[in-house]
Design a protein around this motif. Structure first.
Motif, PDB file in Angstrom:
ATOM      1  N   ALA A  40       0.831  -1.202   0.000  1.00  0.00           N
ATOM      2  CA  ALA A  40       0.000   0.000   0.000  1.00  0.00           C
ATOM      3  C   ALA A  40       0.863   1.249   0.000  1.00  0.00           C
ATOM      4  CB  ALA A  40      -0.914   0.001   1.225  1.00  0.00           C
ATOM      5  N   LEU A  41       0.268   2.357  -0.469  1.00  0.00           N
ATOM      6  CA  LEU A  41       0.903   3.672  -0.414  1.00  0.00           C
ATOM      7  C   LEU A  41       0.237   4.491   0.682  1.00  0.00           C
ATOM      8  CD1 LEU A  41       1.255   4.759  -4.163  1.00  0.00           C
ATOM      9  CD2 LEU A  41       2.933   3.614  -2.717  1.00  0.00           C
ATOM     10  N   ALA A  42       1.059   5.154   1.487  1.00  0.00           N
ATOM     11  CA  ALA A  42       0.536   6.012   2.547  1.00  0.00           C
ATOM     12  C   ALA A  42       1.276   7.346   2.522  1.00  0.00           C
ATOM     13  CB  ALA A  42       0.697   5.339   3.908  1.00  0.00           C
ATOM     14  N   ALA A  43       0.555   8.395   2.895  1.00  0.00           N
ATOM     15  CA  ALA A  43       1.137   9.734   2.968  1.00  0.00           C
ATOM     16  C   ALA A  43       0.763  10.352   4.312  1.00  0.00           C
ATOM     17  CB  ALA A  43       0.641  10.587   1.809  1.00  0.00           C
ATOM     18  N   ASP A  44       1.090  11.603   4.496  1.00  0.00           N
ATOM     19  CA  ASP A  44       0.695  12.236   5.756  1.00  0.00           C
ATOM     20  C   ASP A  44      -0.813  12.442   5.819  1.00  0.00           C
ATOM     21  OD1 ASP A  44       1.238  14.045   3.599  1.00  0.00           O
ATOM     22  OD2 ASP A  44       0.974  15.718   4.983  1.00  0.00           O
ATOM     23  N   ARG A  45      -1.462  12.381   4.655  1.00  0.00           N
ATOM     24  CA  ARG A  45      -2.923  12.409   4.574  1.00  0.00           C
ATOM     25  C   ARG A  45      -3.324  11.732   3.269  1.00  0.00           C
ATOM     26  NH1 ARG A  45      -2.811  15.753   0.753  1.00  0.00           N
ATOM     27  NH2 ARG A  45      -1.596  17.667   0.686  1.00  0.00           N
ATOM     28  N   GLY A  47      -4.856  10.967  -0.331  1.00  0.00           N
ATOM     29  CA  GLY A  47      -5.149  11.849  -1.449  1.00  0.00           C
ATOM     30  C   GLY A  47      -4.012  11.930  -2.433  1.00  0.00           C
ATOM     31  N   PRO A  48      -4.108  12.831  -3.411  1.00  0.00           N
ATOM     32  CA  PRO A  48      -3.063  12.955  -4.437  1.00  0.00           C
ATOM     33  C   PRO A  48      -1.773  13.542  -3.869  1.00  0.00           C
ATOM     34  CG  PRO A  48      -4.714  14.671  -4.706  1.00  0.00           C
ATOM     35  CD  PRO A  48      -5.232  13.749  -3.654  1.00  0.00           C
ATOM     36  N   VAL A  49      -0.666  13.006  -4.331  1.00  0.00           N
ATOM     37  CA  VAL A  49       0.660  13.492  -3.940  1.00  0.00           C
ATOM     38  C   VAL A  49       1.399  13.845  -5.215  1.00  0.00           C
ATOM     39  CG1 VAL A  49       2.848  12.901  -2.850  1.00  0.00           C
ATOM     40  CG2 VAL A  49       0.706  12.070  -1.867  1.00  0.00           C
ATOM     41  N   ARG A  50       1.895  15.048  -5.278  1.00  0.00           N
ATOM     42  CA  ARG A  50       2.589  15.504  -6.482  1.00  0.00           C
ATOM     43  C   ARG A  50       4.035  15.027  -6.464  1.00  0.00           C
ATOM     44  NH1 ARG A  50       1.416  18.796 -10.503  1.00  0.00           N
ATOM     45  NH2 ARG A  50       3.038  19.954 -11.592  1.00  0.00           N
ATOM     46  N   THR A  51       4.502  14.515  -7.591  1.00  0.00           N
ATOM     47  CA  THR A  51       5.885  14.065  -7.709  1.00  0.00           C
ATOM     48  C   THR A  51       6.755  15.203  -8.233  1.00  0.00           C
ATOM     49  OG1 THR A  51       5.782  13.326 -10.008  1.00  0.00           O
ATOM     50  CG2 THR A  51       5.027  11.770  -8.313  1.00  0.00           C
ATOM     51  N   SER A  56       0.942  13.617 -10.530  1.00  0.00           N
ATOM     52  CA  SER A  56       0.510  13.229  -9.190  1.00  0.00           C
ATOM     53  C   SER A  56       0.152  11.758  -9.130  1.00  0.00           C
ATOM     54  CB  SER A  56      -0.705  14.067  -8.743  1.00  0.00           C
ATOM     55  OG  SER A  56      -0.362  15.429  -8.646  1.00  0.00           O
ATOM     56  N   ILE A  57       0.284  11.185  -7.960  1.00  0.00           N
ATOM     57  CA  ILE A  57      -0.149   9.811  -7.709  1.00  0.00           C
ATOM     58  C   ILE A  57      -1.091   9.830  -6.514  1.00  0.00           C
ATOM     59  CG2 ILE A  57       1.923   8.718  -8.644  1.00  0.00           C
ATOM     60  CD1 ILE A  57       3.000   8.517  -5.834  1.00  0.00           C
ATOM     61  N   ASP A  58      -1.904   8.805  -6.397  1.00  0.00           N
ATOM     62  CA  ASP A  58      -2.880   8.756  -5.313  1.00  0.00           C
ATOM     63  C   ASP A  58      -2.361   7.883  -4.185  1.00  0.00           C
ATOM     64  OD1 ASP A  58      -5.498   9.271  -4.144  1.00  0.00           O
ATOM     65  OD2 ASP A  58      -5.843   7.135  -4.462  1.00  0.00           O
ATOM     66  N   ALA A  59      -2.340   8.428  -2.991  1.00  0.00           N
ATOM     67  CA  ALA A  59      -1.992   7.660  -1.793  1.00  0.00           C
ATOM     68  C   ALA A  59      -3.286   7.436  -1.010  1.00  0.00           C
ATOM     69  CB  ALA A  59      -0.975   8.413  -0.945  1.00  0.00           C
ATOM     70  N   PRO A  60      -3.813   6.216  -1.026  1.00  0.00           N
ATOM     71  CA  PRO A  60      -5.131   5.983  -0.424  1.00  0.00           C
ATOM     72  C   PRO A  60      -5.157   6.075   1.098  1.00  0.00           C
ATOM     73  CG  PRO A  60      -4.503   4.230  -1.964  1.00  0.00           C
ATOM     74  CD  PRO A  60      -3.278   5.027  -1.679  1.00  0.00           C
ATOM     75  N   TYR A  61      -3.990   6.010   1.734  1.00  0.00           N
ATOM     76  CA  TYR A  61      -3.966   5.910   3.190  1.00  0.00           C
ATOM     77  C   TYR A  61      -3.133   7.021   3.816  1.00  0.00           C
ATOM     78  CZ  TYR A  61      -5.492   1.187   2.027  1.00  0.00           C
ATOM     79  OH  TYR A  61      -6.174   0.117   1.511  1.00  0.00           O
ATOM     80  N   GLY A  62      -3.425   7.251   5.096  1.00  0.00           N
ATOM     81  CA  GLY A  62      -2.641   8.163   5.903  1.00  0.00           C
ATOM     82  C   GLY A  62      -1.709   7.400   6.825  1.00  0.00           C
ATOM     83  N   PRO A  63      -1.131   8.065   7.823  1.00  0.00           N
ATOM     84  CA  PRO A  63      -0.160   7.424   8.715  1.00  0.00           C
ATOM     85  C   PRO A  63      -0.694   6.204   9.449  1.00  0.00           C
ATOM     86  CG  PRO A  63      -0.084   9.805   8.958  1.00  0.00           C
ATOM     87  CD  PRO A  63      -1.267   9.504   8.096  1.00  0.00           C
ATOM     88  N   GLU A  64      -2.011   6.126   9.636  1.00  0.00           N
ATOM     89  CA  GLU A  64      -2.577   4.982  10.362  1.00  0.00           C
ATOM     90  C   GLU A  64      -2.306   3.648   9.667  1.00  0.00           C
ATOM     91  OE1 GLU A  64      -5.374   6.064   7.207  1.00  0.00           O
ATOM     92  OE2 GLU A  64      -4.366   7.260   8.749  1.00  0.00           O
ATOM     93  N   ARG A  65      -2.039   3.690   8.354  1.00  0.00           N
ATOM     94  CA  ARG A  65      -1.802   2.437   7.618  1.00  0.00           C
ATOM     95  C   ARG A  65      -0.503   1.767   8.051  1.00  0.00           C
ATOM     96  NH1 ARG A  65      -0.851  -1.638   5.890  1.00  0.00           N
ATOM     97  NH2 ARG A  65      -1.385  -2.657   3.902  1.00  0.00           N
TER      98      ARG A  65
END
Length: 320
Positions: A40-45, A47-51, A56-65
Motif C-alpha cells: 500500500a501507499l501512505a502519505a501524511d494524509r 489523497g493525491p501526492v505531487r511528484t 501526481s499519484i494517489d496515496a489511499p492511506y494516511g499514517p494509520e496504515r
C-alpha cells in the motif's frame, strides 16, 4: 514473516525510487510460486501526492496504515526542514512494535527526523551525505556503501541502490531463491559488488588556490612516476614542510592521498574506455602491479578492477 509492506510518499516524491518499492513488493508474482505482499501507499494524509516530475499519484492511506506494516519504505523525496509529525510518530511506533523500515536515497532524512538513525549506522545518496551527517550527528554515516543493514533500520544510497536494499531484505526474510527470482523478473543483478564511491564523479576536489597548479598538472601528466614530497616541494621552491601544509590547504588532502586518487581516476577511465589488461593499467597509472591496483580499488571504491570494468565498460563494437 514479511507480508504487509507500506511505502510512504510525500510531496515532490521521486517516481523512480517509489517505483523500486512498487516493483519489488507491489507486483503479484504468485503464479511463479513467489510471495504476494499486501502493498500500500501512505502519505501524511490520504489523497493525491505531487511528484517532482510534475504528475501526481494517489496515496489511499494516511499514517494509520503503518500500524500493521511489517516493512515501511521511505521513498526518496524533496529534503525539507520539517516532516509531518503524525508520520514521524507512526514510523517510531512501527519500529517500537518490531517492524522494519527501509529508506531509499533522501528517504533517510525522514527516518532521521523520526529519530530512527540516532545511534545507528546509515547511508544516503553521496550528494546528501554531508547534510545528513550535519542534521543527525548521533547517526554513524557510512558514505561509500550501497546500503546499510542496521537491523530494523535499513538505509540505501541513491536511486538504483534502493533495488539492492529491497532485494537484500527479501533475501533475509524469504531466502535467496525468492530474491533471485524477483531480480530475474526485474532483469537486474541479485547482488552488486562495491559501494557508491565508484559512482562519484571525482574522488578528490580540485585545488582551491593556484600556487600549486603547475605541480598538480605535472603530477597528473606523470602518474606512472614516483615523486616524494621533497621532490615535489623542490619544483615549487618550497621546503617539504611548507609544501605539505600548502598542499593540505589547497586540496584538502595530503600529496600521497591526492596522487592515489588521481591514479585511481585514470585507472577507472582506462578500464572504461580501453581493452588494456589490469596489469598494463596498473603500470600506466603508477601502481606497479595488478595486486596493488586491486588493493587500492578495494579500499577506495569497494570493488575490484574487473568488477568495475564489467559494470561500466560499454559494449565492444562489432567488427564490420
Amino acid at each position: 514473516m514479511l507480508k504487509d509492506v507500506v511505502a510512504v510518499v510525500l510531496e515532490e516524491a521521486h517516481p523512480f525510487e517509489l517505483g523500486v518499492a512498487c516493483e519489488v513488493f507491489g507486483l503479484d508474482r504468485s503464479e511463479q510460486g513467489l510471495p504476494r505482499y499486501d502493498f500500500a501507499l501512505a502519505a501524511d494524509r490520504p489523497g493525491p501526492v505531487r511528484t517532482h516530475a510534475g504528475f501526481s499519484i494517489d496515496a489511499p492511506y494516511g499514517p494509520e496504515r503503518l500500524a500493521s506494516a511489517d516493512l515501511v519504505i521511505a521513498a526518496a523525496t524533496h529534503i525539507r526542514d520539517e516532516y509531518p509529525p503524525e508520520l514521524l510518530l507512526a514510523l517510531r511506533q512501527a519500529v517500537e512494535r518490531g517492524a522494519r523500515v527501509l529508506s531509499i536515497c533522501s528517504g533517510a532524512f525522514l527516518l532521521g527526523a523520526a529519530g530512527l538513525l540516532d545511534g545507528r549506522r546509515c547511508t544516503t545518496h553521496w550528494r546528501h551525505t554531508d547534510l545528513l551527517a550535519a542534521r543527525f550527528p548521533l547517526a554513524t554515516l557510512e558514505p561509500d556503501v550501497l546500503y546499510v543493514d542496521a537491523g530494523q533500520v535499513v538505509t540505501s544510497a541513491g536511486t538504483a541502490a534502493g533495488i539492492d536494499a529491497c532485494l537484500h531484505v527479501v533475501r533475509q526474510e524469504q531466502g535467496s531463491e525468492v530474491a533471485l527470482a524477483i531480480a530475474r523478473r526485474m532483469v537486474v543483478a541479485p547482488h552488486r559488488d562495491g559501494g557508491q564511491a565508484q559512482y562519484v564523479d571525482r574522488p578528490l576536489p580540485e585545488a582551491q588556490g593556484d600556487s600549486l597548479a603547475g605541480v598538480l598538472d605535472w603530477m597528473r601528466r606523470n602518474l606512472d612516476r614516483e615523486a616524494t614530497v621533497k621532490q615535489l616541494a623542490a619544483r615549487v621552491h618550497m621546503s617539504p614542510r611548507t609544501f605539505a601544509r600548502r598542499f593540505q590547504q589547497e586540496t584538502g588532502t595530503t600529496p600521497h592521498r591526492w596522487l592515489v586518487g588521481q591514479r585511481l581516476l585514470q585507472a577507472q577511465r582506462l578500464l572504461e574506455g580501453t581493452d588494456e589488461t589490469v596489469d598494463a593499467i596498473a603500470a600506466r597509472t603508477g601502481f606497479g602491479s595488478a595486486a596493488a591496483l586491486r588493493h587500492h580499488f578495494g579500499r577506495w571504491l569497494g570493488t575490484t578492477p574487473v568488477a568495475y570494468r564489467r559494470t561500466f565498460r560499454g559494449p565492444t563494437p562489432t567488427a564490420p
